[in-house]
Design an enzyme around this catalytic site. Structure first.
Site, PDB file in Angstrom:
ATOM      1  N   LYS A 264     -19.096  80.232  32.984  1.00 46.60           N
ATOM      2  CA  LYS A 264     -18.276  81.353  33.473  1.00 46.60           C
ATOM      3  C   LYS A 264     -17.453  80.865  34.658  1.00 46.60           C
ATOM      4  O   LYS A 264     -17.969  80.196  35.542  1.00 46.60           O
ATOM      5  CB  LYS A 264     -19.220  82.493  33.935  1.00 46.60           C
ATOM      6  CG  LYS A 264     -18.505  83.652  34.589  1.00 46.60           C
ATOM      7  CD  LYS A 264     -18.072  84.660  33.559  1.00 46.60           C
ATOM      8  CE  LYS A 264     -17.134  85.708  34.109  1.00 46.60           C
ATOM      9  NZ  LYS A 264     -15.712  85.339  34.083  1.00 46.60           N
TER      10      LYS A 264
ATOM     11  N   LYS B  55     -23.239  79.631  42.617  1.00 43.34           N
ATOM     12  CA  LYS B  55     -23.105  81.068  42.928  1.00 43.34           C
ATOM     13  C   LYS B  55     -23.857  81.927  41.918  1.00 43.34           C
ATOM     14  O   LYS B  55     -24.574  82.853  42.288  1.00 43.34           O
ATOM     15  CB  LYS B  55     -21.625  81.478  42.891  1.00 43.34           C
ATOM     16  CG  LYS B  55     -20.983  81.443  44.243  1.00 43.34           C
ATOM     17  CD  LYS B  55     -19.691  82.244  44.244  1.00 43.34           C
ATOM     18  CE  LYS B  55     -18.965  81.939  45.534  1.00 43.34           C
ATOM     19  NZ  LYS B  55     -17.761  82.728  45.734  1.00 43.34           N
TER      20      LYS B  55
ATOM     21  N   LYS C 174     -14.593  76.239  35.423  1.00 43.22           N
ATOM     22  CA  LYS C 174     -13.322  76.561  36.077  1.00 43.22           C
ATOM     23  C   LYS C 174     -12.199  76.055  35.208  1.00 43.22           C
ATOM     24  O   LYS C 174     -12.331  75.024  34.539  1.00 43.22           O
ATOM     25  CB  LYS C 174     -13.248  75.885  37.449  1.00 43.22           C
ATOM     26  CG  LYS C 174     -12.322  76.590  38.401  1.00 43.22           C
ATOM     27  CD  LYS C 174     -13.000  77.813  38.949  1.00 43.22           C
ATOM     28  CE  LYS C 174     -12.092  78.682  39.760  1.00 43.22           C
ATOM     29  NZ  LYS C 174     -12.813  79.812  40.349  1.00 43.22           N
TER      30      LYS C 174
ATOM     31  N   ASP D 224      -8.264  84.222  38.675  1.00 43.40           N
ATOM     32  CA  ASP D 224      -8.435  83.427  39.885  1.00 43.40           C
ATOM     33  C   ASP D 224      -7.067  83.434  40.589  1.00 43.40           C
ATOM     34  O   ASP D 224      -6.281  84.359  40.369  1.00 43.40           O
ATOM     35  CB  ASP D 224      -8.877  82.007  39.478  1.00 43.40           C
ATOM     36  CG  ASP D 224      -9.497  81.233  40.614  1.00 43.40           C
ATOM     37  OD1 ASP D 224     -10.669  81.433  40.907  1.00 43.40           O
ATOM     38  OD2 ASP D 224      -8.791  80.398  41.234  1.00 43.40           O
TER      39      ASP D 224
END
Ligand code: NAD
Length: 418
Positions: free
Chosen positions: A68, A92, A104, A144
Protein backbone atom coordinates in the site's frame (compact mmCIF):
# COMPACT_ATOMS: atom_id res chain seq x y z
CA UNK A 1 14.69 16.60 1.11
CA UNK A 2 13.50 13.01 1.07
CA UNK A 3 17.17 12.07 1.39
CA UNK A 4 17.32 13.58 4.89
CA UNK A 5 14.01 12.06 5.83
CA UNK A 6 15.29 8.65 4.80
CA UNK A 7 18.65 9.13 6.53
CA UNK A 8 16.85 9.95 9.78
CA UNK A 9 14.51 6.98 9.39
CA UNK A 10 17.45 4.63 8.90
CA UNK A 11 19.20 6.05 11.95
CA UNK A 12 16.09 5.53 14.10
CA UNK A 13 15.61 2.06 12.66
CA UNK A 14 19.19 1.11 13.48
CA UNK A 15 18.85 2.45 17.01
CA UNK A 16 15.77 0.27 17.52
CA UNK A 17 17.51 -2.71 15.93
CA UNK A 18 20.39 -2.28 18.35
CA UNK A 19 18.01 -2.22 21.30
CA UNK A 20 16.54 -5.48 20.00
CA UNK A 21 19.96 -7.00 19.34
CA UNK A 22 18.95 -7.67 15.76
CA UNK A 23 21.19 -9.53 13.41
CA UNK A 24 22.73 -6.92 11.08
CA UNK A 25 22.17 -9.03 7.97
CA UNK A 26 18.48 -9.38 8.73
CA UNK A 27 18.15 -5.66 9.09
CA UNK A 28 19.97 -5.03 5.80
CA UNK A 29 17.68 -7.51 4.05
CA UNK A 30 14.64 -5.86 5.54
CA UNK A 31 15.68 -2.48 4.15
CA UNK A 32 15.65 -3.80 0.56
CA UNK A 33 12.39 -3.74 -1.45
CA UNK A 34 10.86 -6.98 -2.69
CA UNK A 35 10.09 -5.61 -6.12
CA UNK A 36 11.22 -2.60 -8.14
CA UNK A 37 9.28 -1.68 -11.27
CA UNK A 38 10.28 0.99 -13.76
CA UNK A 39 8.49 1.65 -17.06
CA UNK A 40 8.36 4.39 -19.64
CA UNK A 41 4.94 5.94 -20.24
CA UNK A 42 4.13 7.25 -23.70
CA UNK A 43 1.63 10.10 -23.28
CA UNK A 44 -0.35 11.84 -25.96
CA UNK A 45 -0.13 15.61 -25.43
CA UNK A 46 -2.69 18.23 -26.48
CA UNK A 47 -0.56 19.29 -29.46
CA UNK A 48 -0.95 15.79 -30.92
CA UNK A 49 2.67 14.78 -30.22
CA UNK A 50 3.75 12.09 -27.75
CA UNK A 51 6.08 12.47 -24.79
CA UNK A 52 7.85 9.82 -22.73
CA UNK A 53 7.89 9.86 -18.90
CA UNK A 54 9.62 7.59 -16.43
CA UNK A 55 7.26 5.83 -14.00
CA UNK A 56 7.99 3.73 -10.92
CA UNK A 57 6.33 1.39 -8.46
CA UNK A 58 8.43 0.05 -5.63
CA UNK A 59 6.93 -2.70 -3.48
CA UNK A 60 8.88 -2.92 -0.28
CA UNK A 61 7.26 -5.50 1.96
CA UNK A 62 3.97 -7.44 2.04
CA UNK A 63 4.54 -9.69 5.04
CA UNK A 64 1.55 -8.18 6.86
CA UNK A 65 -0.80 -7.76 3.89
CA UNK A 66 -1.02 -6.26 0.37
CA UNK A 67 1.39 -3.50 -0.58
CA UNK A 68 0.00 0.00 0.00
CA UNK A 69 1.35 3.45 -0.83
CA UNK A 70 0.75 6.65 -2.75
CA UNK A 71 1.61 7.68 -6.28
CA UNK A 72 3.27 11.07 -6.72
CA UNK A 73 3.70 13.15 -9.86
CA UNK A 74 6.77 15.33 -9.41
CA UNK A 75 9.85 16.47 -11.38
CA UNK A 76 12.29 15.04 -8.80
CA UNK A 77 10.75 11.58 -8.53
CA UNK A 78 13.52 8.97 -8.65
CA UNK A 79 14.13 5.35 -7.75
CA UNK A 80 16.06 5.99 -4.52
CA UNK A 81 13.24 8.20 -3.25
CA UNK A 82 10.65 5.55 -4.11
CA UNK A 83 12.65 2.89 -2.25
CA UNK A 84 12.97 5.08 0.84
CA UNK A 85 9.30 6.05 0.90
CA UNK A 86 8.12 2.48 0.40
CA UNK A 87 10.17 1.32 3.40
CA UNK A 88 8.64 4.11 5.47
CA UNK A 89 5.16 2.97 4.45
CA UNK A 90 5.93 -0.56 5.65
CA UNK A 91 6.95 0.82 9.04
CA UNK A 92 3.93 3.13 9.36
CA UNK A 93 1.44 0.39 8.59
CA UNK A 94 3.13 -1.97 11.05
CA UNK A 95 3.05 0.62 13.84
CA UNK A 96 -0.70 1.13 13.62
CA UNK A 97 -1.11 -2.62 13.15
CA UNK A 98 -2.83 -2.45 9.79
CA UNK A 99 -2.72 -5.53 7.53
CA UNK A 100 -0.91 -3.71 4.74
CA UNK A 101 2.66 -3.66 3.57
CA UNK A 102 4.57 -0.73 2.11
CA UNK A 103 4.90 0.55 -1.45
CA UNK A 104 5.35 3.83 -3.31
CA UNK A 105 4.89 4.94 -6.89
CA UNK A 106 5.56 7.97 -8.96
CA UNK A 107 6.09 9.59 -12.32
CA UNK A 108 8.94 11.98 -13.02
CA UNK A 109 6.92 14.82 -14.47
CA UNK A 110 5.90 18.41 -13.78
CA UNK A 111 2.11 18.03 -13.65
CA UNK A 112 1.56 21.75 -13.17
CA UNK A 113 2.45 22.19 -16.84
CA UNK A 114 -0.21 19.65 -17.89
CA UNK A 115 -3.75 20.33 -19.08
CA UNK A 116 -6.57 18.36 -17.46
CA UNK A 117 -6.75 16.04 -20.47
CA UNK A 118 -2.99 15.38 -20.40
CA UNK A 119 -3.20 14.60 -16.66
CA UNK A 120 -5.99 12.15 -17.34
CA UNK A 121 -3.93 10.50 -20.12
CA UNK A 122 -0.98 10.18 -17.73
CA UNK A 123 -3.08 8.73 -14.90
CA UNK A 124 -4.72 6.16 -17.16
CA UNK A 125 -1.40 5.22 -18.78
CA UNK A 126 0.10 4.57 -15.33
CA UNK A 127 -2.68 2.11 -14.54
CA UNK A 128 -2.49 0.32 -17.90
CA UNK A 129 1.26 -0.09 -17.47
CA UNK A 130 1.24 -1.31 -13.87
CA UNK A 131 -2.09 -3.16 -14.04
CA UNK A 132 -0.55 -6.60 -13.59
CA UNK A 133 1.19 -5.62 -10.37
CA UNK A 134 -1.59 -3.72 -8.58
CA UNK A 135 -5.09 -4.57 -7.35
CA UNK A 136 -7.14 -4.82 -4.13
CA UNK A 137 -5.35 -7.93 -2.85
CA UNK A 138 -1.91 -7.14 -4.32
CA UNK A 139 -1.00 -3.48 -4.12
CA UNK A 140 -3.37 -0.57 -3.48
CA UNK A 141 -2.12 2.87 -4.54
CA UNK A 142 -3.52 6.16 -3.21
CA UNK A 143 -2.86 9.88 -3.64
CA UNK A 144 0.39 11.61 -2.71
CA UNK A 145 2.13 14.80 -3.86
CA UNK A 146 0.26 16.34 -6.84
CA UNK A 147 -2.23 13.49 -7.11
CA UNK A 148 -5.78 13.97 -5.82
CA UNK A 149 -9.26 12.37 -5.70
CA UNK A 150 -9.91 13.23 -9.35
CA UNK A 151 -6.74 11.39 -10.40
CA UNK A 152 -7.73 8.41 -8.24
CA UNK A 153 -11.16 8.45 -9.96
CA UNK A 154 -9.51 8.20 -13.41
CA UNK A 155 -7.24 5.45 -12.15
CA UNK A 156 -10.09 3.37 -10.69
CA UNK A 157 -12.03 3.83 -13.92
CA UNK A 158 -9.09 2.63 -16.02
CA UNK A 159 -8.45 -0.31 -13.71
CA UNK A 160 -12.15 -1.25 -13.78
CA UNK A 161 -12.30 -1.03 -17.59
CA UNK A 162 -9.40 -3.47 -17.99
CA UNK A 163 -10.86 -5.72 -15.30
CA UNK A 164 -14.30 -5.77 -16.88
CA UNK A 165 -16.09 -4.71 -13.69
CA UNK A 166 -15.95 -1.87 -11.18
CA UNK A 167 -13.20 -2.44 -8.60
CA UNK A 168 -13.50 0.40 -6.10
CA UNK A 169 -11.01 -1.18 -3.68
CA UNK A 170 -8.19 -0.92 -6.23
CA UNK A 171 -7.31 2.65 -5.13
CA UNK A 172 -7.90 4.80 -2.05
CA UNK A 173 -8.31 8.56 -1.73
CA UNK A 174 -11.24 8.55 -4.12
CA UNK A 175 -14.04 11.13 -4.22
CA UNK A 176 -16.90 10.40 -1.80
CA UNK A 177 -19.32 9.54 -4.60
CA UNK A 178 -16.90 6.90 -5.87
CA UNK A 179 -16.48 4.97 -2.62
CA UNK A 180 -14.26 7.52 -0.86
CA UNK A 181 -14.33 7.83 2.91
CA UNK A 182 -15.89 10.55 5.04
CA UNK A 183 -13.54 12.57 7.29
CA UNK A 184 -10.58 11.83 5.04
CA UNK A 185 -9.39 15.46 4.82
CA UNK A 186 -8.96 15.89 8.55
CA UNK A 187 -7.86 12.31 9.35
CA UNK A 188 -4.14 12.99 9.76
CA UNK A 189 -4.77 15.87 12.16
CA UNK A 190 -7.51 14.00 13.99
CA UNK A 191 -5.30 10.92 14.38
CA UNK A 192 -2.56 13.15 15.82
CA UNK A 193 -4.98 14.60 18.36
CA UNK A 194 -6.06 11.13 19.50
CA UNK A 195 -2.42 10.22 20.09
CA UNK A 196 -1.73 13.52 21.86
CA UNK A 197 -4.70 13.01 24.18
CA UNK A 198 -3.53 9.47 24.90
CA UNK A 199 -0.16 10.88 25.96
CA UNK A 200 -1.76 13.60 28.11
CA UNK A 201 -3.83 10.96 29.87
CA UNK A 202 -0.73 8.90 30.58
CA UNK A 203 1.20 11.83 31.98
CA UNK A 204 -1.94 13.03 33.83
CA UNK A 205 -2.17 16.47 32.22
CA UNK A 206 -5.56 18.12 31.74
CA UNK A 207 -6.11 19.52 28.27
CA UNK A 208 -7.96 22.67 29.24
CA UNK A 209 -6.02 25.84 28.41
CA UNK A 210 -2.87 24.01 27.40
CA UNK A 211 -0.95 26.44 25.19
CA UNK A 212 -0.24 25.31 21.65
CA UNK A 213 1.97 26.70 18.84
CA UNK A 214 1.48 25.31 15.33
CA UNK A 215 3.95 25.70 12.47
CA UNK A 216 2.22 25.42 9.08
CA UNK A 217 -1.43 26.18 8.35
CA UNK A 218 -2.09 23.86 5.39
CA UNK A 219 -4.25 20.74 5.39
CA UNK A 220 -2.74 19.26 8.55
CA UNK A 221 -1.94 22.47 10.47
CA UNK A 222 -5.30 24.15 9.93
CA UNK A 223 -7.24 21.00 10.79
CA UNK A 224 -5.30 20.31 13.97
CA UNK A 225 -5.75 23.95 15.01
CA UNK A 226 -9.52 23.70 14.53
CA UNK A 227 -9.84 20.38 16.36
CA UNK A 228 -7.77 21.57 19.33
CA UNK A 229 -9.56 24.92 19.49
CA UNK A 230 -12.93 23.18 19.67
CA UNK A 231 -11.64 21.02 22.52
CA UNK A 232 -10.56 24.02 24.59
CA UNK A 233 -6.81 24.15 23.96
CA UNK A 234 -5.41 27.67 23.65
CA UNK A 235 -3.80 28.32 20.26
CA UNK A 236 -1.18 30.96 20.94
CA UNK A 237 0.87 30.94 17.71
CA UNK A 238 0.35 30.03 14.04
CA UNK A 239 2.43 30.37 10.89
CA UNK A 240 2.78 29.63 7.19
CA UNK A 241 5.84 29.64 4.95
CA UNK A 242 6.01 33.45 5.02
CA UNK A 243 5.91 33.95 8.81
CA UNK A 244 3.61 33.81 11.81
CA UNK A 245 1.65 35.48 14.57
CA UNK A 246 1.59 35.11 18.33
CA UNK A 247 -1.10 36.07 20.77
CA UNK A 248 -0.59 38.97 23.16
CA UNK A 249 -3.93 38.80 24.94
CA UNK A 250 -5.76 36.37 27.21
CA UNK A 251 -7.92 34.86 24.51
CA UNK A 252 -6.25 32.45 22.01
CA UNK A 253 -6.51 32.44 18.21
CA UNK A 254 -9.71 31.31 16.54
CA UNK A 255 -8.45 29.12 13.66
CA UNK A 256 -11.86 29.16 11.94
CA UNK A 257 -11.60 32.94 11.65
CA UNK A 258 -7.92 32.73 10.71
CA UNK A 259 -8.84 30.38 7.88
CA UNK A 260 -11.52 32.77 6.57
CA UNK A 261 -9.13 35.71 6.81
CA UNK A 262 -6.36 33.73 5.09
CA UNK A 263 -8.62 33.15 2.08
CA UNK A 264 -9.13 36.90 1.76
CA UNK A 265 -5.65 38.16 2.69
CA UNK A 266 -3.36 35.31 1.65
CA UNK A 267 -0.94 35.48 4.60
CA UNK A 268 -1.17 34.24 8.18
CA UNK A 269 0.88 37.26 9.20
CA UNK A 270 -2.11 39.47 8.21
CA UNK A 271 -4.65 37.49 10.19
CA UNK A 272 -4.53 38.18 13.90
CA UNK A 273 -7.91 36.65 14.73
CA UNK A 274 -8.53 36.33 18.45
CA UNK A 275 -12.13 35.50 19.35
CA UNK A 276 -14.30 36.63 16.46
CA UNK A 277 -12.33 39.69 15.48
CA UNK A 278 -9.55 39.74 12.87
CA UNK A 279 -7.02 42.57 12.79
CA UNK A 280 -3.70 43.30 11.17
CA UNK A 281 -1.15 42.34 13.85
CA UNK A 282 1.20 44.87 15.43
CA UNK A 283 4.98 44.45 15.60
CA UNK A 284 4.92 42.44 18.85
CA UNK A 285 2.37 40.05 17.38
CA UNK A 286 4.30 39.18 14.21
CA UNK A 287 6.91 36.41 14.58
CA UNK A 288 9.23 34.38 12.38
CA UNK A 289 8.95 30.60 12.06
CA UNK A 290 12.10 30.27 14.16
CA UNK A 291 10.57 32.37 16.94
CA UNK A 292 7.43 30.26 16.84
CA UNK A 293 9.44 27.09 17.41
CA UNK A 294 11.09 28.63 20.45
CA UNK A 295 7.99 29.85 22.29
CA UNK A 296 7.45 28.59 25.86
CA UNK A 297 4.36 26.48 25.11
CA UNK A 298 2.95 23.24 26.46
CA UNK A 299 2.63 21.71 23.00
CA UNK A 300 4.57 22.53 19.83
CA UNK A 301 3.18 21.12 16.59
CA UNK A 302 5.44 21.20 13.53
CA UNK A 303 3.00 20.70 10.65
CA UNK A 304 4.93 22.14 7.71
CA UNK A 305 8.16 20.70 6.32
CA UNK A 306 11.24 18.67 7.26
CA UNK A 307 14.27 19.50 9.41
CA UNK A 308 12.69 22.43 11.25
CA UNK A 309 14.00 21.32 14.65
CA UNK A 310 17.70 20.83 14.14
CA UNK A 311 21.07 21.08 15.84
CA UNK A 312 21.00 24.86 15.42
CA UNK A 313 17.82 25.54 17.40
CA UNK A 314 17.11 22.52 19.63
CA UNK A 315 18.57 24.06 22.74
CA UNK A 316 16.20 27.00 22.36
CA UNK A 317 13.08 24.83 22.19
CA UNK A 318 10.98 25.44 25.30
CA UNK A 319 7.93 23.29 24.57
CA UNK A 320 7.15 20.43 26.96
CA UNK A 321 5.63 18.18 24.29
CA UNK A 322 6.28 18.08 20.53
CA UNK A 323 3.60 16.50 18.36
CA UNK A 324 5.27 15.83 15.00
CA UNK A 325 2.55 16.03 12.38
CA UNK A 326 4.93 16.94 9.54
CA UNK A 327 7.13 14.17 8.17
CA UNK A 328 10.66 14.41 9.55
CA UNK A 329 10.42 17.82 11.27
CA UNK A 330 13.20 16.85 13.71
CA UNK A 331 16.68 15.78 12.66
CA UNK A 332 18.22 12.74 14.35
CA UNK A 333 20.86 14.95 16.03
CA UNK A 334 18.19 17.26 17.42
CA UNK A 335 16.19 14.27 18.59
CA UNK A 336 19.06 13.16 20.85
CA UNK A 337 19.22 16.60 22.44
CA UNK A 338 15.45 16.74 22.97
CA UNK A 339 15.63 13.37 24.71
CA UNK A 340 18.44 14.55 26.97
CA UNK A 341 16.34 17.60 27.84
CA UNK A 342 13.33 15.39 28.65
CA UNK A 343 11.12 17.01 26.04
CA UNK A 344 8.48 14.47 25.13
CA UNK A 345 8.44 13.93 21.36
CA UNK A 346 5.48 12.14 19.78
CA UNK A 347 7.17 10.87 16.61
CA UNK A 348 5.88 11.58 13.11
CA UNK A 349 5.69 7.94 12.13
CA UNK A 350 3.02 7.45 14.81
CA UNK A 351 1.56 10.97 15.15
CA UNK A 352 0.69 11.46 11.47
CA UNK A 353 -0.31 7.89 10.61
CA UNK A 354 -4.05 8.74 10.71
CA UNK A 355 -3.80 9.08 6.92
CA UNK A 356 -2.72 5.46 6.42
CA UNK A 357 -5.38 4.23 8.83
CA UNK A 358 -8.08 6.05 6.93
CA UNK A 359 -6.86 4.52 3.65
CA UNK A 360 -7.28 1.09 5.19
CA UNK A 361 -10.84 2.00 6.22
CA UNK A 362 -11.65 3.11 2.69
CA UNK A 363 -10.33 -0.16 1.28
CA UNK A 364 -12.31 -2.17 3.88
CA UNK A 365 -15.46 -0.19 3.13
CA UNK A 366 -15.08 -0.93 -0.60
CA UNK A 367 -14.17 -4.60 -0.16
CA UNK A 368 -17.25 -5.17 2.03
CA UNK A 369 -19.47 -2.95 -0.09
CA UNK A 370 -20.33 -0.73 2.88
CA UNK A 371 -20.69 2.99 3.50
CA UNK A 372 -19.38 4.19 6.84
CA UNK A 373 -20.69 7.28 8.60
CA UNK A 374 -18.28 10.01 9.67
CA UNK A 375 -18.98 9.12 13.30
CA UNK A 376 -18.04 5.49 12.68
CA UNK A 377 -14.83 6.51 10.90
CA UNK A 378 -13.71 8.71 13.79
CA UNK A 379 -14.59 6.12 16.42
CA UNK A 380 -12.51 3.46 14.65
CA UNK A 381 -9.67 5.89 13.99
CA UNK A 382 -9.58 6.76 17.68
CA UNK A 383 -9.44 3.07 18.66
CA UNK A 384 -6.53 2.30 16.33
CA UNK A 385 -4.48 5.40 17.13
CA UNK A 386 -4.98 5.05 20.88
CA UNK A 387 -4.09 1.35 20.79
CA UNK A 388 -0.87 2.08 18.87
CA UNK A 389 0.05 4.85 21.30
CA UNK A 390 -0.63 2.67 24.34
CA UNK A 391 1.46 -0.18 22.96
CA UNK A 392 4.35 2.12 22.10
CA UNK A 393 4.13 3.92 25.43
CA UNK A 394 4.20 0.67 27.42
CA UNK A 395 7.16 -0.52 25.37
CA UNK A 396 9.01 2.71 26.03
CA UNK A 397 8.45 2.27 29.76
CA UNK A 398 9.45 -1.38 29.72
CA UNK A 399 12.62 -0.77 27.71
CA UNK A 400 13.33 2.65 29.19
CA UNK A 401 13.57 4.26 25.78
CA UNK A 402 12.15 7.36 24.18
CA UNK A 403 8.81 7.04 22.40
CA UNK A 404 10.37 7.20 18.93
CA UNK A 405 12.66 4.25 19.56
CA UNK A 406 9.74 2.34 21.07
CA UNK A 407 7.64 2.94 17.97
CA UNK A 408 10.40 1.60 15.70
CA UNK A 409 10.87 -1.43 17.97
CA UNK A 410 7.13 -2.07 17.75
CA UNK A 411 7.30 -2.03 13.93
CA UNK A 412 10.31 -4.37 13.81
CA UNK A 413 8.64 -6.80 16.18
CA UNK A 414 5.40 -6.82 14.19
CA UNK A 415 7.34 -7.42 11.00
CA UNK A 416 9.24 -10.25 12.72
CA UNK A 417 12.62 -8.83 11.70
CA UNK A 418 14.78 -10.86 14.06
P1 NAD B 1 0.17 21.72 2.90
O1 NAD B 1 0.95 22.02 1.67
O2 NAD B 1 -1.31 21.71 2.85
O3 NAD B 1 0.59 22.80 4.05
C1 NAD B 1 1.91 23.09 4.39
C2 NAD B 1 1.93 24.34 5.28
O4 NAD B 1 3.29 24.55 5.67
C3 NAD B 1 1.49 25.60 4.56
O5 NAD B 1 0.82 26.45 5.48
C4 NAD B 1 2.81 26.25 4.16
O6 NAD B 1 2.71 27.66 4.00
C5 NAD B 1 3.68 25.88 5.35
N1 NAD B 1 5.10 25.92 5.04
C6 NAD B 1 5.72 25.54 3.90
N2 NAD B 1 7.05 25.78 4.01
C7 NAD B 1 7.25 26.31 5.25
C8 NAD B 1 8.38 26.77 5.94
N3 NAD B 1 9.58 26.77 5.37
N4 NAD B 1 8.21 27.21 7.20
C9 NAD B 1 6.99 27.25 7.76
N5 NAD B 1 5.88 26.85 7.15
C10 NAD B 1 6.01 26.38 5.90
O7 NAD B 1 0.75 20.34 3.44
P2 NAD B 1 0.05 19.32 4.45
O8 NAD B 1 -0.68 18.30 3.65
O9 NAD B 1 -0.64 20.07 5.52
O10 NAD B 1 1.33 18.57 5.03
C11 NAD B 1 2.13 19.17 6.05
C12 NAD B 1 3.13 18.15 6.57
O11 NAD B 1 2.43 17.00 7.07
C13 NAD B 1 4.10 17.59 5.52
O12 NAD B 1 5.33 17.31 6.16
C14 NAD B 1 3.45 16.29 5.09
O13 NAD B 1 4.40 15.37 4.57
C15 NAD B 1 2.90 15.82 6.43
N6 NAD B 1 1.82 14.86 6.30
C16 NAD B 1 0.65 15.20 5.68
C17 NAD B 1 -0.39 14.28 5.58
C18 NAD B 1 -1.71 14.66 4.97
O14 NAD B 1 -2.66 13.88 5.11
N7 NAD B 1 -1.84 15.81 4.31
C19 NAD B 1 -0.20 12.97 6.08
C20 NAD B 1 1.00 12.63 6.72
C21 NAD B 1 1.99 13.60 6.80
Amino acid sequence: MTENLFKNTIQYLEKAAQALNLDERNLENFKKPKCVLKFLLNIKMDNGKSKIFCAYRVQHNNDLGPFKGGIRFHPVVNLEEMKALSLMMTLKNAIVDIPFGGAKGGVKVDPLKFSKKELENLSRAYVRTFYKYIGPKKDIPGPDINTNPQIMAWMVDEYSKINGKKVLASFTGKPLELGGLKERDSATAQGGVYVLEGVLKRIKRRRKNLQVAIQGFGNVGSNVAKILYKKGYKIIALSDARGGIKITQKEGFNPFKVEECLKAKGLIANCYCAGNVCEVPNKQQVITNQELLQLPVDILIPAAIENQINKGNTREIKAKIILELANGPTTAEADEILNQRNILVIPDILANSGGVVISYFEWLQNINNEYWSGKEVLKKLNQIMTKALNEAYKLSEKRQTDLRTAVYILALQRLSVN
